[in-house]
Design an enzyme around this catalytic site. Structure first.
Site, PDB file in Angstrom:
ATOM      1  N   ARG A  63      -3.557 -10.038   4.521  1.00  0.00           N
ATOM      2  CA  ARG A  63      -4.352 -10.268   3.753  1.00  0.00           C
ATOM      3  C   ARG A  63      -2.919  -9.639   2.927  1.00  0.00           C
ATOM      4  O   ARG A  63      -1.917  -8.239   3.072  1.00  0.00           O
ATOM      5  CB  ARG A  63      -5.565  -8.861   3.221  1.00  0.00           C
ATOM      6  CG  ARG A  63      -6.123  -9.093   1.622  1.00  0.00           C
ATOM      7  CD  ARG A  63      -7.225  -8.171   1.777  1.00  0.00           C
ATOM      8  NE  ARG A  63      -7.753  -8.497   0.790  1.00  0.00           N
ATOM      9  CZ  ARG A  63      -7.333  -7.245  -0.077  1.00  0.00           C
ATOM     10  NH1 ARG A  63      -6.315  -6.818  -0.294  1.00  0.00           N
ATOM     11  NH2 ARG A  63      -8.012  -7.618  -1.680  1.00  0.00           N
TER      12      ARG A  63
ATOM     13  N   LYS B 238       0.957  -1.041  -0.022  1.00  0.00           N
ATOM     14  CA  LYS B 238       0.041   0.058   0.255  1.00  0.00           C
ATOM     15  C   LYS B 238       1.472   1.376   0.010  1.00  0.00           C
ATOM     16  O   LYS B 238       2.201   1.590   0.578  1.00  0.00           O
ATOM     17  CB  LYS B 238      -1.177   0.219   1.200  1.00  0.00           C
ATOM     18  CG  LYS B 238      -2.143  -1.382   0.833  1.00  0.00           C
ATOM     19  CD  LYS B 238      -3.467  -0.561   1.697  1.00  0.00           C
ATOM     20  CE  LYS B 238      -4.366  -2.006   1.067  1.00  0.00           C
ATOM     21  NZ  LYS B 238      -5.354  -1.867   2.727  1.00  0.00           N
TER      22      LYS B 238
HETATM   23  N1  HH2 Z   1      -7.755  -3.668   1.203  1.00  0.00           N
HETATM   24  C1  HH2 Z   1      -7.865  -3.649  -0.440  1.00  0.00           C
HETATM   25  C2  HH2 Z   1      -8.784  -4.697  -0.462  1.00  0.00           C
HETATM   26  N2  HH2 Z   1      -9.385  -5.471   0.167  1.00  0.00           N
HETATM   27  N3  HH2 Z   1      -9.228  -6.034   1.846  1.00  0.00           N
HETATM   28  C3  HH2 Z   1      -9.158  -5.904   3.623  1.00  0.00           C
HETATM   29  N4  HH2 Z   1     -10.293  -6.931   4.069  1.00  0.00           N
HETATM   30  N5  HH2 Z   1      -8.431  -5.061   4.611  1.00  0.00           N
HETATM   31  C4  HH2 Z   1      -8.085  -4.683   3.688  1.00  0.00           C
HETATM   32  O1  HH2 Z   1      -6.671  -3.590   3.433  1.00  0.00           O
HETATM   33  C5  HH2 Z   1      -7.703  -4.852   1.611  1.00  0.00           C
HETATM   34  C6  HH2 Z   1      -9.245  -5.168   1.478  1.00  0.00           C
HETATM   35  C7  HH2 Z   1      -7.238  -2.742  -1.103  1.00  0.00           C
HETATM   36  O2  HH2 Z   1      -5.871  -4.159  -1.543  1.00  0.00           O
HETATM   37  P1  HH2 Z   1      -6.135  -4.495  -3.327  1.00  0.00           P
HETATM   38  O3  HH2 Z   1      -6.867  -5.285  -3.094  1.00  0.00           O
HETATM   39  O4  HH2 Z   1      -4.653  -4.833  -3.903  1.00  0.00           O
HETATM   40  O5  HH2 Z   1      -6.487  -3.629  -4.367  1.00  0.00           O
HETATM   41  P2  HH2 Z   1      -7.659  -2.897  -4.726  1.00  0.00           P
HETATM   42  O6  HH2 Z   1      -8.790  -2.302  -3.865  1.00  0.00           O
HETATM   43  O7  HH2 Z   1      -6.816  -1.593  -5.805  1.00  0.00           O
HETATM   44  O8  HH2 Z   1      -8.274  -3.824  -6.159  1.00  0.00           O
END
Ligand code: HH2
Length: 289
Positions: free
Chosen positions: A263, A229
């Protein structure tokens, strides 16, 4: 011995048991625009293959998402989200035993995923869709409540908290109580501080990590998602492709503070970091002078 309920940690309320296994959630983003892996999994077959590879690397759960929630992202339609995630959930449920989680804001998508074999709902916008809790209760699903202030399109503009640690805890506890009232068993309700979701890079994400014990003390299992992040970039200057070391540092610190779930995009590396940190945590109190 096999854990009879692999999606629920065995622990007494109040504190993590020293030996509880820390879950690594492997991320399977079926999106064109996620901030790190967007567009890499161009179709359901590629996403299923990626999920199977993450399971082989040691993921305890696979978190399938069809809508990016990165700062500035636009929402996708329900039809589009379903078309992205449901074939992947179905395919993974047929091919592997690893519990599947659906990362969504919508109760309707969660319901469809649970009907196709998912067992965990990663409520990335908490209970903003209040029907999510009843859907989890009806399916006996585990519910991850992620803290989000505002909407992804605008949430990073100027998030304001007087006391970020207390406010995040209290807002999550209010949602956890609502989920319990809807019938979700308390031990199935996980809390996630939502790093980067309406949080200033350093003023909010760092205190939330430094005082993760406050969330752990609620007695709910705690999950942390920091993988690659932007606050890691803000601290180190590293671009997203070079943020694995910082991500592993956060995972280790979170586990030492009592987190029971991490995660992650990089499952093999995270598995190793988490297992080492968990072993050190378990050794607390051994050999005290
Ligand atoms: N962060 C993201 C998405 N889902 N769920 C939980 N429980 N906690 C988190 O910190 C979290 C999450 C964002 O990361 P990512 O899926 O890699 O990116 P994007 O939202 O651009 O798909």
């Amino acid at each position: 011995m096999q854990d009879p309920r692999p999606d629920t940690p065995s622990r007494a309320p109040g504190a993590p048991s020293a030996g509880a296994r820390v879950r690594v959630l492997g991320i399977v983003n079926v999106t064109p625009d996620s901030f790190w892996d967007g567009g890499r999994l161009s179709d359901a077959d590629a996403a299923i293959a990626h999920g199977l590879a993450l399971a082989a690397q040691g993921a305890d759960w696979l978190d399938v998402g069809g809508e990016s929630t990165r700062p500035g992202s636009a929402p996708v339609s329900e039809a589009e989200e379903r078309a992205r995630v449901l074939p992947v959930i179905e395919g993974l449920a047929k091919r592997c035993e690893t519990p599947l989680s659906i990362d969504t804001r919508r109760a309707s998508v969660a319901e469809a995923a649970l009907a196709r074999g998912a067992r965990i709902v990663n409520a990335v916008a908490g209970l903003r869709d209040p029907a999510l809790a009843a859907v989890c209760a009806a399916h006996g699903a585990t519910l991850i409540l992620n803290h989000m202030r505002g909407e992804p399109a605008t949430m990073q503009r100027s998030p304001v908290y007087e006391d970020v640690v207390r406010e995040v805890r209290d807002e999550l506890l209010a949602e956890a109580a609502a989920a319990e009232r809807a019938g979700v068993a308390r031990e199935r309700i996980w809390l996630d501080p939502g790093l980067g979701f309406g949080k200033h890079s350093l003023h909010h994400n760092l205190p939330l990590l430094a005082r993760l014990d406050v969330l752990v003390a609620t007695g709910h299992p705690v999950l942390v998602g920091a993988s690659r992040k932007s606050f890691i970039g803000a601290l180190t200057g590293a671009p997203v492709e070079a943020r694995l070391p910082g991500s592993l540092a956060v995972a280790s610190v979170a586990v030492l503070a009592g987190a029971l779930g991490i995660r992650a995009h990089d499952v093999a590396e995270t598995r190793q970091a988490v297992d080492v940190a968990a072993a050190i945590r378990a050794a607390r109190g051994v050999g005290d002078p």
